[in-house]
Design an enzyme around this catalytic site. Structure first.
Site, PDB file in Angstrom:
ATOM      1  N   ILE A  58       0.723  -3.360  -7.974  1.00 38.68           N
ATOM      2  CA  ILE A  58       0.224  -4.731  -8.014  1.00 38.68           C
ATOM      3  C   ILE A  58       0.468  -5.338  -9.390  1.00 38.68           C
ATOM      4  O   ILE A  58      -0.175  -4.966 -10.383  1.00 38.68           O
ATOM      5  CB  ILE A  58      -1.282  -4.796  -7.664  1.00 38.68           C
ATOM      6  CG1 ILE A  58      -1.533  -4.079  -6.331  1.00 38.68           C
ATOM      7  CG2 ILE A  58      -1.750  -6.241  -7.622  1.00 38.68           C
ATOM      8  CD1 ILE A  58      -0.712  -4.602  -5.160  1.00 38.68           C
ATOM      9  N   GLU A  98       0.852  -1.189   0.000  1.00 40.15           N
ATOM     10  CA  GLU A  98       0.000   0.000   0.000  1.00 40.15           C
ATOM     11  C   GLU A  98       0.890   1.241   0.000  1.00 40.15           C
ATOM     12  O   GLU A  98       2.096   1.145   0.281  1.00 40.15           O
ATOM     13  CB  GLU A  98      -0.891   0.016   1.243  1.00 40.15           C
ATOM     14  CG  GLU A  98      -1.842  -1.155   1.359  1.00 40.15           C
ATOM     15  CD  GLU A  98      -2.715  -1.098   2.607  1.00 40.15           C
ATOM     16  OE1 GLU A  98      -3.490  -2.032   2.809  1.00 40.15           O
ATOM     17  OE2 GLU A  98      -2.607  -0.104   3.372  1.00 40.15           O
ATOM     18  N   GLU A 107       8.884  -7.658  -3.780  1.00 44.84           N
ATOM     19  CA  GLU A 107       8.750  -8.824  -2.902  1.00 44.84           C
ATOM     20  C   GLU A 107       9.634  -8.702  -1.662  1.00 44.84           C
ATOM     21  O   GLU A 107      10.202  -9.676  -1.176  1.00 44.84           O
ATOM     22  CB  GLU A 107       9.009 -10.127  -3.668  1.00 44.84           C
ATOM     23  CG  GLU A 107       7.963 -10.379  -4.751  1.00 44.84           C
ATOM     24  CD  GLU A 107       7.870 -11.812  -5.192  1.00 44.84           C
ATOM     25  OE1 GLU A 107       8.199 -12.712  -4.406  1.00 44.84           O
ATOM     26  OE2 GLU A 107       7.446 -12.029  -6.336  1.00 44.84           O
ATOM     27  N   SER A 123       7.530  -1.927   2.667  1.00 46.56           N
ATOM     28  CA  SER A 123       8.406  -2.807   3.430  1.00 46.56           C
ATOM     29  C   SER A 123       7.795  -3.164   4.783  1.00 46.56           C
ATOM     30  O   SER A 123       8.000  -4.263   5.300  1.00 46.56           O
ATOM     31  CB  SER A 123       9.773  -2.140   3.635  1.00 46.56           C
ATOM     32  OG  SER A 123      10.434  -1.969   2.393  1.00 46.56           O
TER      33      SER A 123
END
Length: 382
Positions: free
Chosen positions: A157, A127, A364, A132
């Protein structure tokens, strides 16, 4: 390690390597220019079963274990990273939650179409205020009898503009937060209240579509909860662990391709009457590239093997993602240096790999976060 690669997997690796090198590579420049993945390549990926590599056979997938999936993604990493990102995000973080934690109803309803590539999956955790720090979610879900109402925003996304189903994380108990107050939901693109933002313009990963997801009183049936209510944060860690190993695998494959391109160029490019491959400076760069790539491959395969043994791999997955992404960036830099001016030209693969490598140290989980995860695990264990 005790990893054994059977003949069937070797044949699959060869088939996918040929697909990557001969078919996807042929359209790599077109993808760069148009920022769109050719539909016929997506259809070929469906035929090869690539969208179902991690989905069990009973739902129409190939059902590879972690070691098998690592080998497949390594071969895909050899080609255009934007194309690979579509498949990797779908087969990794986009579907792992359903496969590992989903109810029988969710698996039967969604996995067959996902395995066939007819429904594309995406993962929505990040968001604007929770990148992180995944515990700092602002997106909230409120229970209303047999459904939930989601409100909030997700961003960056992968697959968002083309995805059909999203694994979405939201606060269901603000007081508990990450310790029992975050829940995972499976949200369809057509659910009332879900708005998909405009496609992001990125530095690299052309052809890989990313966008915001905006939830405005989005209605999600209670049956679409993934796993247990309140256990979303732990589920996210499990999903991300496998995703990080997949990302590491792709990085290793990209390094393999860059080494091959660099060695071939060094043997054909002449300076001062001899191939630059005869220069010790070039040889040392190639030696470092190959050595570090092999180390990254071993670290990644070790983490995959531990998953297949049923072991927790939070530390190992972070180590693999951290090291392989750092190596990818180093290898890309050396490959560009070996190619010289040509390596800086956009019509050559090296320039594309150089740009695409940079995001691997960010998404990621940034590499700084990976270091924190590894350090904390070491302190817990000793």
């Amino acid at each position: 390690m005790t990893v054994a690669i059977n003949d069937e997997l070797e044949q699959m690796k060869t088939m996918i390597k040929n697909f990557a090198d001969k078919e996807v590579d042929y359209y790599a420049q077109q993808i760069e220019d148009e920022d769109i993945l050719p539909q016929h390549l997506i259809e070929k990926a469906k035929e090869l079963g690539l969208f179902g590599i991690s989905i069990p056979e009973k739902y129409g997938g190939i059902g590879l274990n972690a070691v098998g999936k690592t080998n497949v993604l390594e071969q895909l990493g050899r080609t255009h990273n934007g194309f690979v990102s579509l498949i990797s995000a779908h087969t990794g973080i986009g579907s792992t939650g359903i496969v590992k934690m989903g109810s029988d109803h969710l698996k039967q309803k969604y996995l067959p179409d996902m395995a066939a590539g007819n429904k594309i999956g995406a993962f929505a955790l990040s968001e604007p205020g929770a990148g992180s720090d995944a515990t700092n979610l602002a997106t909230q879900a409120e229970r209303q009898e047999d459904y939930w109402i989601l409100n909030g925003t997700k961003h960056f996304i992968t697959n968002a503009p083309i995805a059909d189903v999203f694994t979405v994380f939201a606060l269901t108990d603000k007081e508990k937060g990450a310790k029992g107050g975050i829940t995972a939901f499976l949200v369809e693109k057509d659910f009332p209240g879900l708005i998909i933002g405009k496609k992001d313009k990125k530095m690299g990963l052309r052809g890989s579509a990313t966008a915001q997801l905006i939830f405005e009183d989005c209605v999600v049936p209670h049956e679409n909860v993934i796993g247990e209510v309140g256990m979303g944060y732990m589920n996210a860690l499990k999903i991300l662990g496998e995703g990080r190993i997949g990302l590491a695998s792709r990085a290793v494959g990209s390094c393999d391709k860059l080494i091959e391109l660099s060695a071939a160029y060094a043997k054909e490019r002449e300076q001062f009457g001899k191939p630059i491959a005869s220069n010790q400076a070039i040889q040392w760069m190639l030696a470092d590239m190959a050595t570090e790539t092999e180390a990254a491959r071993t670290l990644t395969m070790n983490a995959a093997e531990k998953i297949d043994e049923g072991k927790k791999v939070i530390k190992e997955a972070s180590m693999a993602k951290l090291f392989a992404s750092e190596v990818f960036n180093k290898v890309a830099d050396k490959a560009l240096q070996i190619h010289g001016g040509i390596g800086y030209i956009g019509e050559y693969a090296v320039e594309r790999f150089y740009r695409d490598a940079r995001i691997t140290k960010i998404y990621e989980g940034t590499n700084e976060i990976q270091r924190l995860i590894v350090a904390r695990k070491i302190l817990e264990e000793n």
